[in-house]
Design a protein around this motif. Structure first.
Motif, PDB file in Angstrom:
ATOM      1  N   ALA A 197      43.112  28.393  31.521  1.00  0.00           N
ATOM      2  CA  ALA A 197      41.746  28.606  32.011  1.00  0.00           C
ATOM      3  C   ALA A 197      41.242  27.384  32.777  1.00  0.00           C
ATOM      4  CB  ALA A 197      40.813  28.910  30.837  1.00  0.00           C
ATOM      5  N   LEU A 249      43.007  27.288  36.111  1.00  0.00           N
ATOM      6  CA  LEU A 249      42.511  28.354  36.985  1.00  0.00           C
ATOM      7  C   LEU A 249      41.166  27.981  37.604  1.00  0.00           C
ATOM      8  CD1 LEU A 249      42.630  31.291  38.059  1.00  0.00           C
ATOM      9  CD2 LEU A 249      41.396  31.932  35.990  1.00  0.00           C
ATOM     10  N   PHE A 250      40.251  27.493  36.789  1.00  0.00           N
ATOM     11  CA  PHE A 250      38.934  27.142  37.314  1.00  0.00           C
ATOM     12  C   PHE A 250      39.005  25.936  38.251  1.00  0.00           C
ATOM     13  CE2 PHE A 250      37.418  29.578  33.538  1.00  0.00           C
ATOM     14  CZ  PHE A 250      36.861  30.608  34.278  1.00  0.00           C
ATOM     15  N   ILE A 280      40.220  27.444  41.525  1.00  0.00           N
ATOM     16  CA  ILE A 280      39.127  28.169  42.186  1.00  0.00           C
ATOM     17  C   ILE A 280      38.143  27.192  42.817  1.00  0.00           C
ATOM     18  CG2 ILE A 280      37.124  29.649  41.777  1.00  0.00           C
ATOM     19  CD1 ILE A 280      38.837  31.133  39.709  1.00  0.00           C
ATOM     20  N   VAL A 335      38.891  37.126  44.386  1.00  0.00           N
ATOM     21  CA  VAL A 335      38.871  36.002  43.443  1.00  0.00           C
ATOM     22  C   VAL A 335      38.485  36.455  42.039  1.00  0.00           C
ATOM     23  CG1 VAL A 335      37.742  33.808  42.899  1.00  0.00           C
ATOM     24  CG2 VAL A 335      38.418  34.303  45.238  1.00  0.00           C
ATOM     25  N   ILE A 336      37.476  37.285  41.922  1.00  0.00           N
ATOM     26  CA  ILE A 336      36.992  37.691  40.591  1.00  0.00           C
ATOM     27  C   ILE A 336      38.029  38.505  39.818  1.00  0.00           C
ATOM     28  CG2 ILE A 336      35.222  39.035  39.383  1.00  0.00           C
ATOM     29  CD1 ILE A 336      33.260  38.054  41.567  1.00  0.00           C
ATOM     30  N   THR A 370      40.877  36.261  38.773  1.00  0.00           N
ATOM     31  CA  THR A 370      40.442  35.389  37.678  1.00  0.00           C
ATOM     32  C   THR A 370      40.567  36.107  36.341  1.00  0.00           C
ATOM     33  OG1 THR A 370      38.904  34.238  39.134  1.00  0.00           O
ATOM     34  CG2 THR A 370      38.506  34.052  36.772  1.00  0.00           C
ATOM     35  N   PHE A 371      40.096  37.335  36.278  1.00  0.00           N
ATOM     36  CA  PHE A 371      40.185  38.094  35.025  1.00  0.00           C
ATOM     37  C   PHE A 371      41.629  38.399  34.646  1.00  0.00           C
ATOM     38  CE2 PHE A 371      35.666  39.598  35.895  1.00  0.00           C
ATOM     39  CZ  PHE A 371      35.132  38.727  34.968  1.00  0.00           C
ATOM     40  N   VAL A 421      44.324  36.574  35.425  1.00  0.00           N
ATOM     41  CA  VAL A 421      44.960  35.337  34.961  1.00  0.00           C
ATOM     42  C   VAL A 421      44.446  34.954  33.579  1.00  0.00           C
ATOM     43  CG1 VAL A 421      45.201  32.870  35.426  1.00  0.00           C
ATOM     44  CG2 VAL A 421      45.470  34.513  37.280  1.00  0.00           C
ATOM     45  N   LEU A 422      43.147  35.120  33.321  1.00  0.00           N
ATOM     46  CA  LEU A 422      42.620  34.827  31.986  1.00  0.00           C
ATOM     47  C   LEU A 422      43.198  35.776  30.934  1.00  0.00           C
ATOM     48  CD1 LEU A 422      38.879  34.007  32.713  1.00  0.00           C
ATOM     49  CD2 LEU A 422      40.692  32.424  32.060  1.00  0.00           C
TER      50      LEU A 422
END
Length: 69
Positions: free
Chosen positions: A13, A16-17, A20, A39-40, A43-44, A46-47
């Motif tokens: 996480a 990832l952030f 981003i 992107v959104i 992100t979900f 990968v999380l």
């Protein structure tokens, strides 16, 4: 200093952030825009994969300590 176990989900996480943030920074410096429609969801995803990897690592770690005792 005592060694501690790596928290795989937190590591993924945080990475990832960071990626981003760098993506948005580079886009802003180059007068480009970042498509949030991509992107959104990424992100979900990968999380979710990070959470799954963290859960699998915890289960395997728990199984390993049970056999050692």
């Amino acid at each position: 200093m005592r060694k501690h176990r790596i928290d795989l989900f937190s590591l993924i996480a945080g990475g990832l952030f960071t990626v981003i943030a760098v993506l948005y920074l580079v886009a802003a410096l180059n007068d480009q825009s970042v498509n949030g429609r991509i992107v959104i969801p990424v992100t979900f995803i990968v999380l979710g994969v990070g959470g799954l990897a963290g859960a699998v690592a915890a289960v395997t770690r728990r199984g390993r300590t049970d056999r050692d005792e």
